[in-house]
Scaffold this motif. Structure first.
Motif, mmCIF file in Angstrom:
data_model
loop_
_atom_site.group_PDB
_atom_site.id
_atom_site.type_symbol
_atom_site.label_atom_id
_atom_site.label_comp_id
_atom_site.label_asym_id
_atom_site.label_seq_id
_atom_site.Cartn_x
_atom_site.Cartn_y
_atom_site.Cartn_z
ATOM 1 N N LEU A 48 0.831 -1.210 0.000
ATOM 2 C CA LEU A 48 0.000 0.000 0.000
ATOM 3 C C LEU A 48 0.866 1.261 0.000
ATOM 4 C CD1 LEU A 48 -3.063 0.130 -0.047
ATOM 5 C CD2 LEU A 48 -3.051 0.447 2.423
ATOM 6 N N THR A 52 0.826 3.965 -2.858
ATOM 7 C CA THR A 52 0.527 5.367 -2.531
ATOM 8 C C THR A 52 1.571 6.285 -3.162
ATOM 9 O OG1 THR A 52 -0.439 4.653 -0.438
ATOM 10 C CG2 THR A 52 0.103 6.981 -0.640
ATOM 11 N N TRP A 55 0.620 6.666 -6.652
ATOM 12 C CA TRP A 55 -0.605 7.474 -6.731
ATOM 13 C C TRP A 55 -0.284 8.967 -6.554
ATOM 14 C CZ3 TRP A 55 -3.545 9.413 -2.201
ATOM 15 C CH2 TRP A 55 -4.746 10.004 -2.585
ATOM 16 N N LEU A 56 0.726 9.252 -5.748
ATOM 17 C CA LEU A 56 1.128 10.640 -5.516
ATOM 18 C C LEU A 56 2.066 11.153 -6.622
ATOM 19 C CD1 LEU A 56 1.754 10.475 -1.645
ATOM 20 C CD2 LEU A 56 -0.143 11.595 -2.820
ATOM 21 N N LEU B 10 0.003 10.064 7.046
ATOM 22 C CA LEU B 10 -0.104 8.790 6.321
ATOM 23 C C LEU B 10 1.254 8.084 6.277
ATOM 24 C CD1 LEU B 10 -2.065 7.015 4.671
ATOM 25 C CD2 LEU B 10 -1.366 8.278 2.634
#
Lengths: 133, 57
Positions: A48, A52, A55-56, B10
């Motif tokens: 994940l 991520t 995705w960024l 995060l």
């Protein structure tokens, strides 16, 4: 008494196989060593985290050494640490990176650190396979 | 998502989770250690952010 103790001994698993699997699939080494909770946690968290990063709009740095940009080579090695997800992302055309995106540096940090953390996970799996933990 | 604080949080969640799982064996210990790590990451980030606030002088 001796039989009970023998029951608790884990079957011998090739430590090189554990290390390769731990690198290729985050948490795979721990799953092979029957540390299911740890293995699943690593699998979910590291995959994940790497996803991520993509995705960024972070970049998967190309392998190879360029004298003018030595940090790119180090970042590529760190990215590669995450194992198969690196190759899946490359194959699917992700990780081109968009330098002007506001999250570009964050994306790089997420992807690079996911790879570095998986290297630590590989060492942990190795230690378990060696019987040190 | 472009909030610096949210992205930092995060990032701290992921790193805390992995470190806690690596360094503790029992789920209860992992949760406690991971929570402390997470609070430490966020606290250090906010503190360093404020220390850098007056820069450049």
């Amino acid at each position: 008494m001796r039989a009970a103790a023998a029951d608790q001994v884990e079957p011998a698993i090739n430590k090189y196989l554990v290390a390769v699997l731990a690198w290729a699939v985050p948490g795979g080494g721990h799953l092979l060593l029957r540390r299911h909770q740890k293995g699943l946690t690593f699998l979910v968290a590291l995959t994940l985290m790497f996803a991520t990063g993509l995705w960024l709009e972070g970049r998967i740095f190309p392998l190879g050494f360029d004298v003018t940009q030595p940090l790119v080579g180090l970042a590529a090695i760190a990215d590669l640490g995450v194992g198969i997800p690196y190759f899946i992302a490359k194959f699917m055309g992700h990780g081109a990176g968009r330098v002007v995106a506001i999250t570009y540096e964050y994306g790089n940090a997420f992807a690079i650190v996911a790879g570095l953390l998986n290297m630590l996970v590989v060492l942990d799996a190795w230690d378990i396979a060696e019987g040190r933990k | 998502m472009t909030s610096h604080l949210a992205l930092m949080a995060l990032f701290a969640v992921f790193v805390s989770t992995v470190f806690a799982t690596l360094m503790r064996d029992e789920p209860r210990d992992q949760l406690w250690f991971g929570s402390k790590l997470f609070v430490g990451f966020i606290g250090a980030g906010v503190l360093i952010g404020w220390l850098l606030y007056p820069l450049p002088l």
